[in-house]
Design a protein around this motif. Structure first.
Motif, PDB file in Angstrom:
ATOM      1  N   MET A   1       0.841  -1.202   0.000  1.00 30.37           N
ATOM      2  CA  MET A   1       0.000   0.000   0.000  1.00 30.37           C
ATOM      3  C   MET A   1       0.877   1.254   0.000  1.00 30.37           C
ATOM      4  O   MET A   1       1.841   1.347   0.765  1.00 30.37           O
ATOM      5  CB  MET A   1      -0.915   0.022   1.228  1.00 30.37           C
ATOM      6  N   ARG A   2       0.528   2.199  -0.876  1.00 29.55           N
ATOM      7  CA  ARG A   2       1.270   3.461  -0.897  1.00 29.55           C
ATOM      8  C   ARG A   2       1.012   4.246   0.384  1.00 29.55           C
ATOM      9  O   ARG A   2      -0.077   4.190   0.953  1.00 29.55           O
ATOM     10  CB  ARG A   2       0.859   4.295  -2.104  1.00 29.55           C
ATOM     11  N   PHE A   3       2.021   4.997   0.819  1.00 30.51           N
ATOM     12  CA  PHE A   3       1.881   5.774   2.044  1.00 30.51           C
ATOM     13  C   PHE A   3       0.765   6.808   1.903  1.00 30.51           C
ATOM     14  O   PHE A   3       0.014   7.069   2.855  1.00 30.51           O
ATOM     15  CB  PHE A   3       3.207   6.458   2.368  1.00 30.51           C
ATOM     16  N   TYR A   4       0.622   7.392   0.713  1.00 32.51           N
ATOM     17  CA  TYR A   4      -0.448   8.362   0.472  1.00 32.51           C
ATOM     18  C   TYR A   4      -1.809   7.730   0.691  1.00 32.51           C
ATOM     19  O   TYR A   4      -2.712   8.355   1.275  1.00 32.51           O
ATOM     20  CB  TYR A   4      -0.343   8.912  -0.951  1.00 32.51           C
ATOM     21  N   ALA A   6      -2.483   5.227   2.625  1.00 33.26           N
ATOM     22  CA  ALA A   6      -2.647   5.004   4.061  1.00 33.26           C
ATOM     23  C   ALA A   6      -3.083   6.282   4.773  1.00 33.26           C
ATOM     24  O   ALA A   6      -3.872   6.243   5.718  1.00 33.26           O
ATOM     25  CB  ALA A   6      -1.345   4.479   4.664  1.00 33.26           C
ATOM     26  N   LEU A   7      -2.587   7.425   4.302  1.00 33.94           N
ATOM     27  CA  LEU A   7      -2.961   8.707   4.915  1.00 33.94           C
ATOM     28  C   LEU A   7      -4.438   9.029   4.726  1.00 33.94           C
ATOM     29  O   LEU A   7      -4.999   9.821   5.491  1.00 33.94           O
ATOM     30  CB  LEU A   7      -2.108   9.836   4.332  1.00 33.94           C
ATOM     31  N   GLN A   8      -5.071   8.460   3.702  1.00 31.40           N
ATOM     32  CA  GLN A   8      -6.475   8.734   3.435  1.00 31.40           C
ATOM     33  C   GLN A   8      -7.407   7.917   4.319  1.00 31.40           C
ATOM     34  O   GLN A   8      -8.618   8.164   4.356  1.00 31.40           O
ATOM     35  CB  GLN A   8      -6.806   8.438   1.959  1.00 31.40           C
ATOM     36  N   MET A   9      -6.857   6.950   5.032  1.00 33.92           N
ATOM     37  CA  MET A   9      -7.684   6.020   5.805  1.00 33.92           C
ATOM     38  C   MET A   9      -8.013   6.562   7.182  1.00 33.92           C
ATOM     39  O   MET A   9      -7.260   7.333   7.774  1.00 33.92           O
ATOM     40  CB  MET A   9      -6.973   4.674   5.950  1.00 33.92           C
ATOM     41  N   ASP A  10      -9.150   6.127   7.692  1.00 31.11           N
ATOM     42  CA  ASP A  10      -9.553   6.467   9.053  1.00 31.11           C
ATOM     43  C   ASP A  10      -8.648   5.734  10.045  1.00 31.11           C
ATOM     44  O   ASP A  10      -8.192   4.618   9.774  1.00 31.11           O
ATOM     45  CB  ASP A  10     -11.015   6.053   9.267  1.00 31.11           C
ATOM     46  N   PRO A  11      -8.369   6.344  11.211  1.00 31.06           N
ATOM     47  CA  PRO A  11      -7.533   5.667  12.201  1.00 31.06           C
ATOM     48  C   PRO A  11      -8.044   4.283  12.603  1.00 31.06           C
ATOM     49  O   PRO A  11      -7.251   3.390  12.893  1.00 31.06           O
ATOM     50  CB  PRO A  11      -7.558   6.631  13.389  1.00 31.06           C
ATOM     51  N   SER A  12      -9.360   4.090  12.619  1.00 33.02           N
ATOM     52  CA  SER A  12      -9.899   2.777  12.973  1.00 33.02           C
ATOM     53  C   SER A  12      -9.478   1.718  11.960  1.00 33.02           C
ATOM     54  O   SER A  12      -9.170   0.576  12.322  1.00 33.02           O
ATOM     55  CB  SER A  12     -11.425   2.837  13.066  1.00 33.02           C
ATOM     56  N   VAL A  13      -9.450   2.084  10.681  1.00 36.17           N
ATOM     57  CA  VAL A  13      -9.009   1.158   9.638  1.00 36.17           C
ATOM     58  C   VAL A  13      -7.518   0.869   9.781  1.00 36.17           C
ATOM     59  O   VAL A  13      -7.070  -0.285   9.688  1.00 36.17           O
ATOM     60  CB  VAL A  13      -9.311   1.731   8.239  1.00 36.17           C
ATOM     61  N   LEU A  14      -6.737   1.908  10.024  1.00 34.41           N
ATOM     62  CA  LEU A  14      -5.295   1.729  10.173  1.00 34.41           C
ATOM     63  C   LEU A  14      -4.965   0.877  11.394  1.00 34.41           C
ATOM     64  O   LEU A  14      -4.042   0.044  11.354  1.00 34.41           O
ATOM     65  CB  LEU A  14      -4.618   3.099  10.286  1.00 34.41           C
ATOM     66  N   LYS A  15      -5.715   1.049  12.468  1.00 34.35           N
ATOM     67  CA  LYS A  15      -5.450   0.237  13.658  1.00 34.35           C
ATOM     68  C   LYS A  15      -5.811  -1.226  13.435  1.00 34.35           C
ATOM     69  O   LYS A  15      -5.163  -2.129  13.993  1.00 34.35           O
ATOM     70  CB  LYS A  15      -6.201   0.808  14.858  1.00 34.35           C
ATOM     71  N   ARG A  16      -6.833  -1.475  12.631  1.00 31.02           N
ATOM     72  CA  ARG A  16      -7.145  -2.868  12.292  1.00 31.02           C
ATOM     73  C   ARG A  16      -6.008  -3.488  11.479  1.00 31.02           C
ATOM     74  O   ARG A  16      -5.675  -4.654  11.646  1.00 31.02           O
ATOM     75  CB  ARG A  16      -8.464  -2.945  11.520  1.00 31.02           C
ATOM     76  N   LYS A  17      -5.432  -2.695  10.600  1.00 33.84           N
ATOM     77  CA  LYS A  17      -4.295  -3.191   9.815  1.00 33.84           C
ATOM     78  C   LYS A  17      -3.092  -3.453  10.718  1.00 33.84           C
ATOM     79  O   LYS A  17      -2.341  -4.428  10.520  1.00 33.84           O
ATOM     80  CB  LYS A  17      -3.949  -2.185   8.719  1.00 33.84           C
ATOM     81  N   ILE A  18      -2.901  -2.593  11.714  1.00 36.02           N
ATOM     82  CA  ILE A  18      -1.804  -2.810  12.657  1.00 36.02           C
ATOM     83  C   ILE A  18      -2.000  -4.123  13.410  1.00 36.02           C
ATOM     84  O   ILE A  18      -1.053  -4.904  13.606  1.00 36.02           O
ATOM     85  CB  ILE A  18      -1.712  -1.625  13.641  1.00 36.02           C
ATOM     86  N   TRP A  31       1.658   2.920  12.065  1.00 36.22           N
ATOM     87  CA  TRP A  31       1.680   3.904  13.149  1.00 36.22           C
ATOM     88  C   TRP A  31       2.228   5.241  12.656  1.00 36.22           C
ATOM     89  O   TRP A  31       1.738   6.313  13.046  1.00 36.22           O
ATOM     90  CB  TRP A  31       2.529   3.399  14.322  1.00 36.22           C
ATOM     91  N   THR A  32       3.201   5.186  11.792  1.00 38.72           N
ATOM     92  CA  THR A  32       3.736   6.413  11.199  1.00 38.72           C
ATOM     93  C   THR A  32       2.672   7.115  10.358  1.00 38.72           C
ATOM     94  O   THR A  32       2.555   8.350  10.393  1.00 38.72           O
ATOM     95  CB  THR A  32       4.969   6.101  10.323  1.00 38.72           C
ATOM     96  N   ALA A  33       1.883   6.334   9.627  1.00 38.49           N
ATOM     97  CA  ALA A  33       0.807   6.904   8.818  1.00 38.49           C
ATOM     98  C   ALA A  33      -0.226   7.616   9.698  1.00 38.49           C
ATOM     99  O   ALA A  33      -0.688   8.715   9.367  1.00 38.49           O
ATOM    100  CB  ALA A  33       0.126   5.808   7.989  1.00 38.49           C
ATOM    101  N   ILE A  34      -0.568   6.991  10.834  1.00 38.69           N
ATOM    102  CA  ILE A  34      -1.517   7.629  11.755  1.00 38.69           C
ATOM    103  C   ILE A  34      -0.956   8.945  12.279  1.00 38.69           C
ATOM    104  O   ILE A  34      -1.654   9.973  12.328  1.00 38.69           O
ATOM    105  CB  ILE A  34      -1.852   6.682  12.930  1.00 38.69           C
TER     106      ILE A  34
END
Length: 355
Positions: A1-4, A6-18, A31-34
């Motif tokens: 996934m491109r970093f850009y 990841a920046l468009q995603m909601d924190p809840s989505v990013l935390k699920r990915k984590i 975590w850096t993306a968040i």
């Protein structure tokens, strides 16, 4: 996934990915993306709001805040009908946000309930056909915030000009992102589908009536910072899917407000005075990491209390925040319970008659 991306995603989505990551490197990436996402949003908010406030006056900062939130939301969520009608609706929404708060200052108290109800229901019906997408919370925040910060005279003219600038920005985003969607759906088609047996329309009615009542009560009884009471009540009523049980949100809102207010109080006392102006942005940064409703409410207190402290002092602002939140959630809980019982009787009556 491109970093850009990841920046468009909601924190809840990013935390699920984590949570799903197998390596520390992957976890650090998200975590850096968040963190970067949170910093960028706060930095952009400061620049955007400061610029508009500098041009159109500090008294119109609340509209700048509302426009910033609208601009972020409209990138992802449309109004569920064609772009032409959506642009007309956006103009109507901004007209309501500019004119109704000022009208509420001068109309007789007996007209406040119908004024607030008509304006707020129109906002919801034009913008929120799918409450689960968050538009209801966005536009209710804007309406309540601006009603709590009305302007008159030259400031009102400047607020109208700011709204015009906001319309050009938000309209351009709406057109660019959503012009190919819902091409055959007109707004009058949406109006023709209104039916209180549908949960979304029952939700719109409850939300509009509850907010209009609590805002009127705050204005008529002269509650200090009554918009805080309105925010608390609206948070209960905005919960979707529609349900008569709001006790969970009641507890979450109250716990979040008390915890956030106490945290602000302690942090304000133990930090040097030079740090105090940064507490609002700090709350915004922390908010970018939050997915739990209680923590979001706690972090939201920082910006509100930073402004309130300048008016009421530290202790006065904290006590007022907690008291207004308590009044708002109690009102919302009682209103939601009564509304649900009355709605159940009304909607079940035809079925009972058939049986």
């Amino acid at each position: 996934m491109r970093f850009y991306d990841a920046l468009q995603m909601d924190p809840s989505v990013l935390k699920r990915k984590i949570s799903a990551c197998d390596t520390g490197k992957e976890k650090a990436y998200y975590w850096t993306a968040i963190a970067v996402r949170s910093v960028l949003i706060v930095a952009f908010a400061i620049v955007f709001i400061s610029l508009l406030s500098g041009v159109f006056g500090a008294d119109n900062t609340p509209l700048a805040v509302a426009l910033f939130c609208m601009m972020l939301g409209i990138r992802f969520v449309n109004f569920e009908y064609c772009i032409g009608d959506s642009l007309v609706a956006l103009a109507t929404v901004l007209a309501i946000l500019v004119l109704v708060p000022s009208a509420a200052v001068v109309v007789p108290p007996v007209l406040l309930i119908p004024l607030h109800f008509t304006a707020f229901f129109a906002l919801l019906y034009m913008t929120t056909q799918r409450p689960e997408m968050g538009n209801g919370g966005l536009y209710s925040f804007a309406y309540i915030y601006l009603t709590g910060n009305p302007v008159m005279g030259e400031d009102l003219v400047r607020r109208g000009l700011m709204a015009l600038v906001g319309y050009l920005i938000c309209g351009a985003i709406l057109f660019a992102k959503h012009r190919h969607q819902h091409k055959t759906t007109r707004f009058h088609h949406v109006m023709g589908k209104f039916d209180l047996s549908q949960p979304v329309h029952l939700w719109q009615l409850r939300m509009a009536l509850g907010v209009s009542l609590v805002m009127t009560a705050g204005q008529v009884f002269g509650v200090e910072r009554f918009m805080w009471m309105g925010f608390a009540c609206a948070s209960l009523l905005s919960q979707y899917p529609y349900s008569g049980n709001t006790i969970t949100r009641f507890r979450q809102r109250l716990v979040g407000a008390v915890a956030g207010s106490c945290a602000f109080f302690v942090l304000y006392l133990v930090t040097p005075e030079a740090f105090h102006p940064l507490m609002g942005p700090l709350g915004g940064l922390c908010l970018g990491f939050c997915t739990d409703y209680r923590y979001k409410m706690a972090m939201n207190c920082f910006g509100a209390l930073m402004l309130g402290t300048g008016i009421y002092g530290l202790q006065g602002a904290v006590l007022l925040r907690i008291a207004d939140t308590l009044l708002g959630v109690i009102f919302g809980l009682v209103f939601a319970t009564l509304f649900h019982r009355l709605a159940a009787v009304r909607l079940l009556r035809p079925a009972d008659a058939d049986s």
